[in-house]
Write a protein that holds these residues in place. Structure first.
Motif, mmCIF file in Angstrom:
data_model
loop_
_atom_site.group_PDB
_atom_site.id
_atom_site.type_symbol
_atom_site.label_atom_id
_atom_site.label_comp_id
_atom_site.label_asym_id
_atom_site.label_seq_id
_atom_site.Cartn_x
_atom_site.Cartn_y
_atom_site.Cartn_z
ATOM 1 N N MET A 15 0.869 -1.170 0.000
ATOM 2 C CA MET A 15 0.000 0.000 0.000
ATOM 3 C C MET A 15 0.910 1.225 0.000
ATOM 4 N N ASP A 16 0.733 2.093 -0.984
ATOM 5 C CA ASP A 16 1.521 3.319 -1.075
ATOM 6 C C ASP A 16 0.843 4.421 -0.268
ATOM 7 N N TYR A 17 1.556 4.969 0.695
ATOM 8 C CA TYR A 17 1.110 6.149 1.435
ATOM 9 C C TYR A 17 1.859 7.336 0.826
ATOM 10 N N ILE A 18 1.166 8.149 0.063
ATOM 11 C CA ILE A 18 1.801 9.178 -0.753
ATOM 12 C C ILE A 18 1.541 10.557 -0.162
ATOM 13 N N VAL A 19 2.625 11.287 0.113
ATOM 14 C CA VAL A 19 2.479 12.669 0.569
ATOM 15 C C VAL A 19 3.024 13.599 -0.509
ATOM 16 N N ALA A 33 3.055 18.849 4.368
ATOM 17 C CA ALA A 33 2.588 18.215 3.138
ATOM 18 C C ALA A 33 1.265 18.830 2.707
ATOM 19 N N LYS A 34 1.053 18.822 1.400
ATOM 20 C CA LYS A 34 -0.212 19.325 0.868
ATOM 21 C C LYS A 34 -1.338 18.314 1.040
ATOM 22 N N ALA A 35 -0.991 17.020 1.014
ATOM 23 C CA ALA A 35 -2.026 15.982 1.072
ATOM 24 C C ALA A 35 -1.387 14.637 1.375
ATOM 25 N N LEU A 36 -2.196 13.715 1.879
ATOM 26 C CA LEU A 36 -1.816 12.307 2.016
ATOM 27 C C LEU A 36 -2.879 11.479 1.328
ATOM 28 N N VAL A 37 -2.463 10.624 0.414
ATOM 29 C CA VAL A 37 -3.401 9.713 -0.240
ATOM 30 C C VAL A 37 -2.825 8.307 -0.207
ATOM 31 N N LYS A 38 -3.703 7.322 -0.302
ATOM 32 C CA LYS A 38 -3.278 5.921 -0.332
ATOM 33 C C LYS A 38 -3.620 5.337 -1.699
ATOM 34 N N HIS A 39 -2.642 4.645 -2.279
ATOM 35 C CA HIS A 39 -2.853 3.988 -3.562
ATOM 36 C C HIS A 39 -2.297 2.576 -3.494
ATOM 37 N N ALA A 40 -2.921 1.661 -4.210
ATOM 38 C CA ALA A 40 -2.372 0.314 -4.354
ATOM 39 C C ALA A 40 -1.052 0.392 -5.100
ATOM 40 N N GLY A 41 -0.031 -0.337 -4.597
ATOM 41 C CA GLY A 41 1.287 -0.304 -5.219
ATOM 42 C C GLY A 41 2.064 -1.582 -4.967
ATOM 43 N N GLY A 42 3.394 -1.447 -4.959
ATOM 44 C CA GLY A 42 4.285 -2.604 -4.918
ATOM 45 C C GLY A 42 4.677 -2.976 -6.334
ATOM 46 N N LEU A 99 6.308 4.390 1.776
ATOM 47 C CA LEU A 99 6.135 5.793 2.140
ATOM 48 C C LEU A 99 6.723 6.614 1.001
ATOM 49 N N VAL A 100 5.864 7.277 0.240
ATOM 50 C CA VAL A 100 6.266 7.955 -0.995
ATOM 51 C C VAL A 100 6.104 9.459 -0.821
ATOM 52 N N SER A 101 7.183 10.193 -1.020
ATOM 53 C CA SER A 101 7.106 11.654 -1.057
ATOM 54 C C SER A 101 7.186 12.093 -2.511
ATOM 55 N N VAL A 102 6.180 12.807 -2.965
ATOM 56 C CA VAL A 102 6.156 13.315 -4.342
ATOM 57 C C VAL A 102 6.377 14.826 -4.282
ATOM 58 N N PHE A 103 7.380 15.284 -5.014
ATOM 59 C CA PHE A 103 7.765 16.692 -4.977
ATOM 60 C C PHE A 103 7.138 17.455 -6.146
ATOM 61 N N GLN A 104 7.155 18.766 -6.050
ATOM 62 C CA GLN A 104 6.519 19.595 -7.066
ATOM 63 C C GLN A 104 7.113 19.349 -8.453
ATOM 64 N N SER A 105 8.380 18.924 -8.494
ATOM 65 C CA SER A 105 9.057 18.646 -9.766
ATOM 66 C C SER A 105 8.524 17.398 -10.462
ATOM 67 N N GLY A 106 7.740 16.569 -9.717
ATOM 68 C CA GLY A 106 7.284 15.293 -10.243
ATOM 69 C C GLY A 106 8.168 14.136 -9.822
ATOM 70 N N GLU A 107 9.380 14.436 -9.328
ATOM 71 C CA GLU A 107 10.260 13.387 -8.819
ATOM 72 C C GLU A 107 9.731 12.887 -7.471
ATOM 73 N N ASN A 108 10.311 11.778 -6.990
ATOM 74 C CA ASN A 108 9.837 11.217 -5.736
ATOM 75 C C ASN A 108 10.970 10.573 -4.963
ATOM 76 N N SER A 109 10.729 10.327 -3.689
ATOM 77 C CA SER A 109 11.608 9.466 -2.884
ATOM 78 C C SER A 109 10.720 8.471 -2.164
ATOM 79 N N ILE A 110 11.220 7.243 -2.033
ATOM 80 C CA ILE A 110 10.372 6.143 -1.557
ATOM 81 C C ILE A 110 11.114 5.324 -0.504
ATOM 82 N N THR A 111 10.442 5.030 0.603
ATOM 83 C CA THR A 111 10.941 4.098 1.609
ATOM 84 C C THR A 111 9.956 2.936 1.683
ATOM 85 N N VAL A 112 10.453 1.714 1.508
ATOM 86 C CA VAL A 112 9.590 0.533 1.478
ATOM 87 C C VAL A 112 9.769 -0.274 2.766
#
Length: 309
Positions: A15-19, A33-42, A99-112
């Motif tokens: 489960m992706d927890y995206i901020v 963070a502007k928002a937190l959403v959950k998306h199916a991932g892996g 745990l996914v951080s999405v930045f304004q640039s569209g890039e991201n950093s992820i901790t699994v």
């Protein structure tokens, strides 16, 4: 295994927890963070969905916890038409999460946090091959334990299946395991870890492919906005990426590539054709938010997919 299964994906479900944040926090800094959403991932589940949306019949082998996230992940896979009959529900494990951080640039950093993904056992994977009707394409990634990857590749090789290994995140693999990969799919940093020199442009990617081809049957290096380089016994080439109007979120774009490529291979496409469709799928995905939710249906891609249905 059902007689109509054409792609078997063995891998992770998270489960992706995206901020959404403007920029990454520096060490010791707090940002809002502007928002937190959950998306199916892996990576495994993502690639299964990407292949299914491209029209392949897909079976997923993995493990989730006996919790709400696990229920939601299985429901999401089934809604995409993925067969989840070989997914184990582990009673005392937490479903994997990212745990996914999405930045304004569209890039991201992820901790699994692997959780139940590390409870997937080699025996369950072997049982998925325990039928006379075998999948022509088996897809693997590296968010599961190494011994499970080895067992899956051994079983797939015995079944004369085509093996697609996306070695992400990178981990060292024995030569015997790599020798079955057709193709091995890595990005620039993963390729660099394997060949021992930086991979950043077309020249270095082609040099890396020559090194990798000593170990594998075929190989693909994905290069983000530059597209992807491929190499097999028929030759080698670069597939350039189409221009993307706006990069919204790169999360899972590599998985869109892998799933679409696997679907094309299962339909009889050449590696060059499959790489072309994979690049289109990945480029489509970065223009939308989330991982699985961003993946294209076959009819959403351009004419490049015509004739491979």
């Amino acid at each position: 295994m059902s007689s109509n299964s054409t792609v078997l994906v063995v891998g992770s479900a998270n489960m992706d927890y995206i901020v959404k944040v403007v920029v990454p926090p520096a060490p010791g800094e707090t940002v809002l963070a502007k928002a937190l959403v959950k998306h199916a991932g892996g990576k495994g589940a993502n690639q299964a969905v990407a292949a299914a949306r491209m029209g392949a019949k897909v079976r997923f082998v993995g493990c989730v916890g006996d919790d709400r996230d696990g229920e939601n992940l299985l429901r999401a896979l089934r809604q995409e038409g993925v067969d989840t009959g070989a997914v184990e529900i582990a009673a005392h494990e937490q479903t994997g999460l990212a745990l996914v951080s999405v930045f304004q640039s569209g890039e991201n950093s992820i901790t699994v946090v692997p959780g139940a993904n590390y409870a997937l056992h080699a025996n369950r994977v072997r049982r998925a091959f325990g039928s006379d009707t075998l999948p022509p394409v088996v897809v693997l990634q590296a968010e599961i334990r190494p011994e499970v990857i080895h067992a899956a590749i051994d079983a797939a090789a015995e079944a004369h299946s085509r093996i697609v290994l996306n070695l992400a995140p990178y981990q060292a693999m024995p030569e015997a395991t790599l020798s079955f990969c057709d193709p091995l799919i890595v990005n620039e940093s993963e390729a660099a870890a394997m060949v021992g020199f930086p991979v950043s442009d077309l020249d270095s990617a082609q040099r890396a492919l020559k090194v990798l081809r000593d170990s594998v049957r075929s190989a693909v290096i994905t290069m983000g906005a530059q597209g992807a380089c491929w190499s097999d016994s028929s030759g080698e080439g670069l597939v350039g990426a189409p221009t993307v109007d706006a990069v919204v979120d790169t999360t899972g774009a590599g998985d869109a590539f892998v799933g679409a490529l696997a679907a094309e291979l299962s339909a009889g496409a050449s590696l060059e054709q499959a790489t072309t469709v994979g690049v289109e799928a990945g480029s489509f995905a970065v223009g939308r938010f989330g991982a699985q939710s961003s993946y294209p249906m076959r009819d959403e891609l351009g004419s490049v997919t015509a004739g491979h249905s």
